[in-house]
Design an enzyme around this catalytic site. Structure first.
Site, short mmCIF file in Angstrom:
data_model
loop_
_atom_site.label_atom_id
_atom_site.label_comp_id
_atom_site.label_asym_id
_atom_site.label_seq_id
_atom_site.Cartn_x
_atom_site.Cartn_y
_atom_site.Cartn_z
N GLY A 287 134.55 54.30 -4.07
CA GLY A 287 135.79 54.88 -3.53
C GLY A 287 136.77 54.87 -4.67
N THR A 288 137.18 55.99 -5.17
CA THR A 288 137.58 56.02 -6.57
C THR A 288 138.54 57.15 -6.89
OG1 THR A 288 136.63 56.17 -8.78
CG2 THR A 288 135.68 57.54 -7.14
#
Length: 283
Positions: free
Chosen positions: A66-67
């Site tokens: 998740g970035t």
């Protein structure tokens, strides 16, 4: 072996809480009827598969990057950027992950989505591109070739793959190039790209501040600013800011430590004193 079934019997001295004993088909069926989950439902865990009932889906959540990932062209090259947080649900699995992976000479892959899926794609892409370079008798491959390999892998496996990627780099024919491959396997040639959960927070900033023909220093500052803004808003982005600068003369990998990532107007961070607050200028 009995018929088509294999029965494993372990010595009694080796049995214990960590021993894995395969249960009979009847035990497996009874476990599923009673609603056991995880290894218990499959008939594993402890003696005969009757223990380990606390196993649940939440404890086996997929590790996600998740970035925030980004790539941007400048006059003569590209700059790639990413944060370093890898999460599993609400748990930060890795705070210093490297999401910018080298595919071949002067070509890099930014990864977002499932960490396992994107690492597998990067590994296969590296293998195929190196083999292709050997066949051609040259050191590396073009950015477009690398992007097409990644696209082919993503599109072929789109039914189950959770991966959004950016391929960027420099080659002698096309100079600095950026290709984005979102989930589903579409391939787009773009001057800049953002991806990951943090990208929704910085789309307006990137659209407003990107300009063609930037210098290397301007592009690097732009990428770092965008990623740090996403970190300040997105709970799944964090850690350090990593950048890779690629052009005809160099491949430079750099990072901004977490304590030097800019603090913005709505953030509170304990620094042993009054935090340095940075405002985004509005032209």
């Amino acid at each position: 072996e009995v018929g088509n079934r294999s029965i494993t019997i372990e010595p009694r001295a080796e049995r214990g809480p960590s021993a894995r004993v395969q249960a009979s088909p009847r035990t497996r069926r009874e476990g599923m009827e009673r609603g056991w989950e995880g290894e218990s439902a499959a008939g594993y865990g402890g003696y005969g598969g009757h223990t380990n009932t606390m196993m649940n889906k939440k404890s086996q959540e997929e590790v996600l990057t998740g970035t925030t990932i980004m790539a941007c062209t400048y006059e003569g090259g590209v700059v790639l950027g990413a944060d370093s947080r890898t999460s599993s649900g609400s748990y930060v699995a890795n705070r210093a992950a490297d999401k910018i992976t080298k595919c071949c000479d002067r070509v890099y892959l930014c990864r977002s989505g499932s960490a396992a899926h994107t690492q597998a794609v990067a590994g296969y892409a590296n293998l195929y591109l190196n083999q292709h370079a050997v066949e051609l008798g040259q050191k590396g491959c073009s950015v477009k070739t690398a992007a097409n390999i990644v696209k082919e892998i993503a599109y072929t496996n789109k039914q189950w793959m959770n991966a959004g990627m950016i391929v960027a780099g420099w080659d002698a024919k096309n100079k600095g190039k950026v290709f984005v491959i979102p989930m589903g396997g579409t391939l787009m040639d773009v001057p800049f790209a953002v991806g990951g959960s943090g990208s929704i927070y910085i789309n307006a900033f990137v659209d407003r501040n990107w300009k063609p023909g930037m210098t290397k220093d301007e592009c690097k500052a732009f990428v770092r600013k965008a990623v740090s803004l996403a970190i300040s808003r997105d709970g799944s982005s964090g850690g350090v800011v990593r950048t890779v600068t690629v052009d005809e003369h160099e491949e430079v990998k750099e990072f901004v430590p977490g304590n030097e990532v800019p603090v913005y107007q709505d953030e509170i961070r304990s620094t042993g004193g009054v935090p340095k607050v940075e405002f985004v200028p509005v032209p």
